[in-house]
Design a protein around this motif. Sequence first.
Motif, PDB file in Angstrom:
ATOM      1  N   ALA A   1       0.812  -1.211   0.000  1.00  0.00           N
ATOM      2  CA  ALA A   1       0.000   0.000   0.000  1.00  0.00           C
ATOM      3  C   ALA A   1       0.850   1.267   0.000  1.00  0.00           C
ATOM      4  CB  ALA A   1      -0.931   0.009   1.206  1.00  0.00           C
ATOM      5  N   ALA A   2       2.113   1.145   0.361  1.00  0.00           N
ATOM      6  CA  ALA A   2       2.973   2.328   0.389  1.00  0.00           C
ATOM      7  C   ALA A   2       4.431   1.908   0.324  1.00  0.00           C
ATOM      8  CB  ALA A   2       2.723   3.171   1.640  1.00  0.00           C
ATOM      9  N   TRP A   3       5.201   2.672  -0.428  1.00  0.00           N
ATOM     10  CA  TRP A   3       6.649   2.488  -0.456  1.00  0.00           C
ATOM     11  C   TRP A   3       7.278   3.105   0.791  1.00  0.00           C
ATOM     12  CZ3 TRP A   3       5.962   4.438  -5.964  1.00  0.00           C
ATOM     13  CH2 TRP A   3       6.101   3.397  -6.891  1.00  0.00           C
ATOM     14  N   PRO A   4       8.553   2.809   1.037  1.00  0.00           N
ATOM     15  CA  PRO A   4       9.297   3.597   2.023  1.00  0.00           C
ATOM     16  C   PRO A   4       9.400   5.044   1.523  1.00  0.00           C
ATOM     17  CG  PRO A   4      10.442   1.548   1.495  1.00  0.00           C
ATOM     18  CD  PRO A   4       9.348   1.697   0.490  1.00  0.00           C
ATOM     19  N   THR A   5       9.940   5.912   2.332  1.00  0.00           N
ATOM     20  CA  THR A   5      10.060   7.320   1.954  1.00  0.00           C
ATOM     21  C   THR A   5      10.905   7.470   0.696  1.00  0.00           C
ATOM     22  OG1 THR A   5       9.892   7.978   4.263  1.00  0.00           O
ATOM     23  CG2 THR A   5      10.805   9.597   2.732  1.00  0.00           C
ATOM     24  N   LEU A   6      10.363   8.179  -0.280  1.00  0.00           N
ATOM     25  CA  LEU A   6      11.084   8.415  -1.537  1.00  0.00           C
ATOM     26  C   LEU A   6      12.179   9.444  -1.286  1.00  0.00           C
ATOM     27  CD1 LEU A   6       7.928   8.567  -3.813  1.00  0.00           C
ATOM     28  CD2 LEU A   6       9.652   6.751  -3.814  1.00  0.00           C
ATOM     29  N   MET A   7      13.392   9.067  -1.621  1.00  0.00           N
ATOM     30  CA  MET A   7      14.550   9.901  -1.323  1.00  0.00           C
ATOM     31  C   MET A   7      15.035  10.645  -2.561  1.00  0.00           C
ATOM     32  SD  MET A   7      14.751   9.076   1.839  1.00  0.00           S
ATOM     33  CE  MET A   7      16.340   9.685   2.392  1.00  0.00           C
ATOM     34  N   ALA A   8      15.845  11.680  -2.341  1.00  0.00           N
ATOM     35  CA  ALA A   8      16.391  12.449  -3.453  1.00  0.00           C
ATOM     36  C   ALA A   8      17.569  11.728  -4.107  1.00  0.00           C
ATOM     37  CB  ALA A   8      16.834  13.835  -2.969  1.00  0.00           C
TER      38      ALA A   8
ATOM     39  N   GLN B   1      15.157  13.306  -8.124  1.00  0.00           N
ATOM     40  CA  GLN B   1      15.839  14.085  -7.100  1.00  0.00           C
ATOM     41  C   GLN B   1      14.956  15.238  -6.628  1.00  0.00           C
ATOM     42  OE1 GLN B   1      19.629  15.674  -8.326  1.00  0.00           O
ATOM     43  NE2 GLN B   1      20.117  16.469  -6.298  1.00  0.00           N
ATOM     44  N   LEU B   2      14.291  15.904  -7.564  1.00  0.00           N
ATOM     45  CA  LEU B   2      13.397  16.998  -7.208  1.00  0.00           C
ATOM     46  C   LEU B   2      12.249  16.504  -6.337  1.00  0.00           C
ATOM     47  CD1 LEU B   2      13.152  18.916 -10.622  1.00  0.00           C
ATOM     48  CD2 LEU B   2      14.279  19.709  -8.537  1.00  0.00           C
ATOM     49  N   LEU B   3      11.682  15.364  -6.704  1.00  0.00           N
ATOM     50  CA  LEU B   3      10.553  14.820  -5.954  1.00  0.00           C
ATOM     51  C   LEU B   3      10.982  14.376  -4.557  1.00  0.00           C
ATOM     52  CD1 LEU B   3       8.943  12.865  -8.906  1.00  0.00           C
ATOM     53  CD2 LEU B   3       7.842  14.722  -7.622  1.00  0.00           C
ATOM     54  N   GLY B   4      12.219  13.908  -4.437  1.00  0.00           N
ATOM     55  CA  GLY B   4      12.722  13.515  -3.128  1.00  0.00           C
ATOM     56  C   GLY B   4      12.861  14.682  -2.172  1.00  0.00           C
ATOM     57  N   GLN B   5      12.936  15.906  -2.729  1.00  0.00           N
ATOM     58  CA  GLN B   5      13.062  17.111  -1.915  1.00  0.00           C
ATOM     59  C   GLN B   5      11.739  17.866  -1.807  1.00  0.00           C
ATOM     60  OE1 GLN B   5      16.155  18.968  -4.258  1.00  0.00           O
ATOM     61  NE2 GLN B   5      17.787  18.129  -2.975  1.00  0.00           N
ATOM     62  N   ALA B   6      10.681  17.309  -2.406  1.00  0.00           N
ATOM     63  CA  ALA B   6       9.397  18.013  -2.462  1.00  0.00           C
ATOM     64  C   ALA B   6       8.497  17.647  -1.287  1.00  0.00           C
ATOM     65  CB  ALA B   6       8.688  17.684  -3.779  1.00  0.00           C
ATOM     66  N   ILE B   7       7.518  18.484  -1.031  1.00  0.00           N
ATOM     67  CA  ILE B   7       6.502  18.177  -0.039  1.00  0.00           C
ATOM     68  C   ILE B   7       5.460  17.276  -0.699  1.00  0.00           C
ATOM     69  CG2 ILE B   7       5.039  20.180  -0.590  1.00  0.00           C
ATOM     70  CD1 ILE B   7       4.524  20.434   2.439  1.00  0.00           C
TER      71      ILE B   7
END
Length: 269
Positions: A95-102, A159-165
């Motif tokens: 249902a969910a991945w771990p936190t997406l990183m940059a 990378q941008l998405l890893g730093q996004a809200i």
Amino acid sequence: RDPAISKQDFSRICSMIGQPVTLDAAQFGSLAHRVRNYWTNLCKVSFIAAAAAFMARPLGRQVQQVLLPGRIPMPVLSADRPPQHPVNQPGTSRAAWPTLMARPHSYAFRPGQPGSLLDISAPQQSRWTEPAAIERELAMGYTADTTAAPSLTDQQRCQLLGQAIDANALQSLLALSLAWWRHHHLLDSPISSALCALSSAHQRCLRLSHSNQLNSSQSADASSTSAAAAGKAPPTVASHSSSMAACLSSQTLMRKAEHNPSYTQLCAV
């Protein structure tokens, strides 16, 4: 990873602007955990925390919904642990991945780890890989190709998405704040007017997103016909809009929050 950030810097920030509310984006329909502290003056964070405790994650949200054809998520081998919102249970679809990183190749997304994907789009060359930018966008509540630009590679977009809200978390934070203002009949205040404007803008974005999804559905129907003829599984079309309106009934949420035994203590002035 620097202990100074979690101790010294955090304490210093709190001493200057107050305590945050801690939320996990997965609770609000996102397909990746993102536990973050949010500082806001839209309303008291204690109100947000009390109301969020009653919010249920939208049903039926699975990682497979946003994957490109021929890509398979890792099975769930262990349940989520606090502070993550418990959405993954062994024996169920992820249902969910771990936190997406940059940064690429972070531990949780290495081959065989919970965030990795098995790409079988080329049967003779199956390989482990990480979520693509478009998959990350949909997982975080953005529309497909939100970060796309002619000069950006897929890795740069990741990378941008890893730093996004996370868009779903931000949307929920704004909606809960607006719910509080509405509940207390303060609709003429500047903050409430601003929140209503944001809400209207968000609804326009949802309508645009829905239109794009309809177009994608039509394309997917054609792809499904071709895939069926070739003996392949048709691609899954993601419905990434989480129907937050159903979860964020302002009066209902606030009434429930006020019946929380600890509500008065949480929200005491």
